[in-house]
Design an enzyme around this catalytic site. Sequence first.
Site, PDB file in Angstrom:
ATOM      1  N   GLY A 126       0.817  -1.209   0.000  1.00 13.57           N
ATOM      2  CA  GLY A 126       0.000   0.000   0.000  1.00 13.57           C
ATOM      3  C   GLY A 126       0.852   1.262   0.000  1.00 13.57           C
ATOM      4  O   GLY A 126       0.578   2.221  -0.730  1.00 13.57           O
ATOM      5  N   ASP A 172       5.101 -10.232   6.797  1.00 15.08           N
ATOM      6  CA  ASP A 172       4.304 -11.277   6.148  1.00 15.08           C
ATOM      7  C   ASP A 172       4.994 -11.879   4.934  1.00 15.08           C
ATOM      8  O   ASP A 172       4.590 -12.932   4.450  1.00 15.08           O
ATOM      9  CB  ASP A 172       2.946 -10.715   5.693  1.00 15.08           C
ATOM     10  CG  ASP A 172       2.035 -10.371   6.853  1.00 15.08           C
ATOM     11  OD1 ASP A 172       2.251 -10.917   7.947  1.00 15.08           O
ATOM     12  OD2 ASP A 172       1.113  -9.555   6.674  1.00 15.08           O
ATOM     13  N   MET A 214       0.476 -14.385  12.152  1.00 12.83           N
ATOM     14  CA  MET A 214       0.003 -13.347  11.241  1.00 12.83           C
ATOM     15  C   MET A 214       0.015 -13.827   9.792  1.00 12.83           C
ATOM     16  O   MET A 214       0.688 -14.782   9.455  1.00 12.83           O
ATOM     17  CB  MET A 214       0.836 -12.079  11.400  1.00 12.83           C
ATOM     18  CG  MET A 214       0.560 -11.324  12.693  1.00 12.83           C
ATOM     19  SD  MET A 214       1.473  -9.772  12.797  1.00 12.83           S
ATOM     20  CE  MET A 214       0.755  -9.078  14.296  1.00 12.83           C
ATOM     21  N   VAL A 305       3.870  -9.893  19.181  1.00 10.10           N
ATOM     22  CA  VAL A 305       5.193 -10.421  19.529  1.00 10.10           C
ATOM     23  C   VAL A 305       5.977 -10.714  18.251  1.00 10.10           C
ATOM     24  O   VAL A 305       7.198 -10.568  18.192  1.00 10.10           O
ATOM     25  CB  VAL A 305       5.035 -11.711  20.370  1.00 10.10           C
ATOM     26  CG1 VAL A 305       6.351 -12.466  20.452  1.00 10.10           C
ATOM     27  CG2 VAL A 305       4.538 -11.370  21.767  1.00 10.10           C
ATOM     28  N   GLN A 306       5.248 -11.100  17.199  1.00 12.51           N
ATOM     29  CA  GLN A 306       5.897 -11.453  15.931  1.00 12.51           C
ATOM     30  C   GLN A 306       6.599 -10.271  15.273  1.00 12.51           C
ATOM     31  O   GLN A 306       7.498 -10.456  14.458  1.00 12.51           O
ATOM     32  CB  GLN A 306       4.857 -12.025  14.964  1.00 12.51           C
ATOM     33  CG  GLN A 306       4.245 -13.310  15.431  1.00 12.51           C
ATOM     34  CD  GLN A 306       2.918 -13.601  14.748  1.00 12.51           C
ATOM     35  OE1 GLN A 306       2.881 -14.101  13.639  1.00 12.51           O
ATOM     36  NE2 GLN A 306       1.820 -13.290  15.416  1.00 12.51           N
ATOM     37  N   ARG A 307       6.164  -9.062  15.586  1.00  6.89           N
ATOM     38  CA  ARG A 307       6.781  -7.871  14.983  1.00  6.89           C
ATOM     39  C   ARG A 307       7.995  -7.388  15.757  1.00  6.89           C
ATOM     40  O   ARG A 307       8.830  -6.673  15.226  1.00  6.89           O
ATOM     41  CB  ARG A 307       5.777  -6.714  14.964  1.00  6.89           C
ATOM     42  CG  ARG A 307       4.803  -6.741  13.861  1.00  6.89           C
ATOM     43  CD  ARG A 307       4.123  -5.370  13.734  1.00  6.89           C
ATOM     44  NE  ARG A 307       2.964  -5.488  12.883  1.00  6.89           N
ATOM     45  CZ  ARG A 307       3.008  -5.524  11.560  1.00  6.89           C
ATOM     46  NH1 ARG A 307       4.181  -5.445  10.948  1.00  6.89           N
ATOM     47  NH2 ARG A 307       1.916  -5.639  10.845  1.00  6.89           N
ATOM     48  N   THR A 544      28.060 -26.053   6.704  1.00  9.45           N
ATOM     49  CA  THR A 544      29.210 -25.602   7.477  1.00  9.45           C
ATOM     50  C   THR A 544      29.051 -24.137   7.809  1.00  9.45           C
ATOM     51  O   THR A 544      28.568 -23.361   6.992  1.00  9.45           O
ATOM     52  CB  THR A 544      30.530 -25.794   6.697  1.00  9.45           C
ATOM     53  OG1 THR A 544      31.572 -25.074   7.351  1.00  9.45           O
ATOM     54  CG2 THR A 544      30.422 -25.288   5.266  1.00  9.45           C
ATOM     55  N   ASN A 548      32.188 -22.287   2.995  1.00  7.11           N
ATOM     56  CA  ASN A 548      33.350 -22.333   2.104  1.00  7.11           C
ATOM     57  C   ASN A 548      33.341 -23.522   1.163  1.00  7.11           C
ATOM     58  O   ASN A 548      34.386 -23.911   0.631  1.00  7.11           O
ATOM     59  CB  ASN A 548      34.644 -22.364   2.935  1.00  7.11           C
ATOM     60  CG  ASN A 548      34.764 -23.627   3.779  1.00  7.11           C
ATOM     61  OD1 ASN A 548      33.770 -24.255   4.117  1.00  7.11           O
ATOM     62  ND2 ASN A 548      35.985 -23.994   4.131  1.00  7.11           N
ATOM     63  N   ARG A 753      41.122 -24.445   0.781  1.00  2.60           N
ATOM     64  CA  ARG A 753      39.837 -25.025   1.204  1.00  2.60           C
ATOM     65  C   ARG A 753      38.689 -24.035   1.065  1.00  2.60           C
ATOM     66  O   ARG A 753      37.942 -23.778   1.996  1.00  2.60           O
ATOM     67  CB  ARG A 753      39.919 -25.524   2.656  1.00  2.60           C
ATOM     68  CG  ARG A 753      40.895 -26.678   2.849  1.00  2.60           C
ATOM     69  CD  ARG A 753      41.209 -26.905   4.325  1.00  2.60           C
ATOM     70  NE  ARG A 753      40.031 -26.997   5.148  1.00  2.60           N
ATOM     71  CZ  ARG A 753      39.363 -28.117   5.413  1.00  2.60           C
ATOM     72  NH1 ARG A 753      39.768 -29.251   4.896  1.00  2.60           N
ATOM     73  NH2 ARG A 753      38.302 -28.116   6.195  1.00  2.60           N
TER      74      ARG A 753
END
Length: 779
Positions: A126, A172, A214, A305-307, A544, A548, A753
Amino acid sequence: MTSTTMSATTPGLPIHSTGKKRRIGVMTSGGDAPGMNGAVRAVVRMSIASGCEAYAIYEGYDGLVNGGDMIREMGWEDVRGFLSEGGTLIGTARCMAFMERPGRLKAAKNMIIKGIDALVICGGDGSLTGADKFRAEWPGLLKELVETGELTQEQIQPYQTLNIVGLVGSIDNDLSMTDATIGCYSSLARICEAVDSVDTTASSHQRAFVIEVMGRHCGWLALMAGVSTGADFVFLPESPPSENWEAEMCALVKEHRSKGKRKTIVIVAEGAHDQGLNKITPQHVKNLLSDKAHLDTRITTLGHVQRGGTPVAYDRMLATLQGTEAVKAVLEATPDTPSPVICVIENKIVRRPLLEAVAQTKEVANAIHAKDFARAMSLRDAEFAEYYQAYQITTKIEHAHLKLPENERMRIGIIHVGAPAGGMNAATRAAVAYCLARGHTPIALHNGFPGLIRHHSDEPLGAVREIKWIDAETWVSKGGSEIGTNRGLPSEDLETVSKVFHKHNIQALFVVGGFEAFTAVSELRKGREHYKSFKIPMVILPATISNNVPGTEYSIGSDTCLNALIQYCDACRQSASASRRRVFVIETQGGESGYIATIAGLSIGALAVYTPEEGISLKMLDKDIDHLRDVFRKDKGQNRGGKVILVNEKASKTYNVRIIADMILEAGKGKFESRHGIPGHFQQGTTPSPMDRVRATRFGVKSIQHLESFAGKTPDEIDDEPMSAAVIGIKGAKVLFSPMERVEKKETDWKLRRPKDEFWMGLKNIVDTLSGRPNYPKP
């Protein structure tokens, strides 16, 4: 990460025709999301670093309409410490006035008065739609302001074009054309923390919990929470359950209980509904579980709480990379450039047409309203449908329609190699569930190759064991390795490994681990020349903390490591800030790869990052210490004044964190001080991050699908096929399999490595730019 993976582009000229510097405004709008502050910081500092001036519009569109002190110039130090803060420090508010033309007229006047002709907006669809409408009306608004005498022709002359760039801040993850929005993984982390906590009490009492999350039109949070926690059932707006869902859910739960599962978790998106668009409420689900399944059931609604909370590492990184890309997009824009929204696809930052992305997002809601659920799912990204399929397979025990004919079923060995990494267990759980769904036999090879070699024939329990569904069901949220892992390689005794494979009829091999796992598969592939039992399909899933492994840009476990590391760094920075003039020099793991140090530096706003790829020289240290002196000399009492320097464990053989900290202390001469910290194995984390859990699940299923594609082929046919030994990974914007032989020869630096081409190297410049670190001589 622009149109090439995580790379940078050259900005255009940041000067107006009037000779004034470009002024770029940044605002947050809509619902707050963790990571928004990181985006603001990146836009402000990238603007200043690009020769522009930065302005923050406080309280969203409300500030744009009211103007005055709500539109303020931002200096470099004004965004100090923003990265670790949740919510939005410049505020957000609903603004009805901006929805009407008179409000937009005021906003346009305020922007001209402040000299701003570019806006970076972090918000939902929006907010972004409103911004693009503002841009479309811009010429007409300026004309009306002149005609009414509010402004003069001379005042508006330099500002004929308004540039808009969108950043999506939404927990979301509801915007199409992007894999992730700023804040969604932090929100998912809150949900997983809550479900993991509920999980223990549910198991203790053999209870069922119905958890509402949500998501009005988007079930991403519900689906990913289901994948991440091993929930028994999820309800999504895009894919409502079948008409007989009540009986099916109860039957599934009873089946799980009959197999020995002690708890039941059901996750309901707030926008969940049935095929007829009738709302499915947590209370209705609870009643079914209580009355029909006869379970002691509770409801937990997580709400806002999710925010909340601090952003996770991924959201900090995403916000920073997207914020810097937004400034580049502003400076490269022409009057004809469509407004872009900055997105991320797999591991790549891209620009997409803002209106097209918003339109596709709204089309999802339209499809749901029209009960065209297949279309709603198709409008989500392919990744969404893939996760949904993976969830469906891994949560159910019996899939009669998925069972393969007997002659196509395989005995698939599963082995962990190397150090523990978050997500190893989640990948194994997914692989086991998929194997059982298809009729394959999953066989755990316990404690890596040394365990296989030394304990394969132990009595009563050897290292080679079939895995039952209930064995792996609870593994999704567990750290470490439930089947054991070891750095040992098969070359310790290839003869015995071959005999064990033959004795137990191992027909395919799924290897989860880091560079040692990569090396192990390489050894087995080369061993096919002498051992027929190695002529089987093999896949390595990179896991890992060092990230790498050649053949991929993302290894399972690296996100968990980053979250643990930034938690440690945040604590150190808080201590340093309390003492104000203090620097913490922190050692990171990562072996010969500087990935962890660099991404952590990006996520915490490190003053400097030292990596093995660049090394450390005395001149570099000298220049950075001069920079520190300058920083503390200019410090006029601002808060959040602590500094952090990150040093990879192998960045230098001479200069370790203690020596660097001592050098800084000596140079400070009492005006500033330093401490050093070594988090060590703390960086492996405890509970795997949601990102590591969901990607492990996805990659685990895809890996077994790849292995089963070789069913029925002869050993020689398998040996002749390059893809019969492969590594799964993310490359750019794709998840793909790469043949081991090619990756070994062309993409691997065996001595160090690590991959020869490390995709993240370009990010080092962004770390330096946003920290204000001057150019320094390379060692």
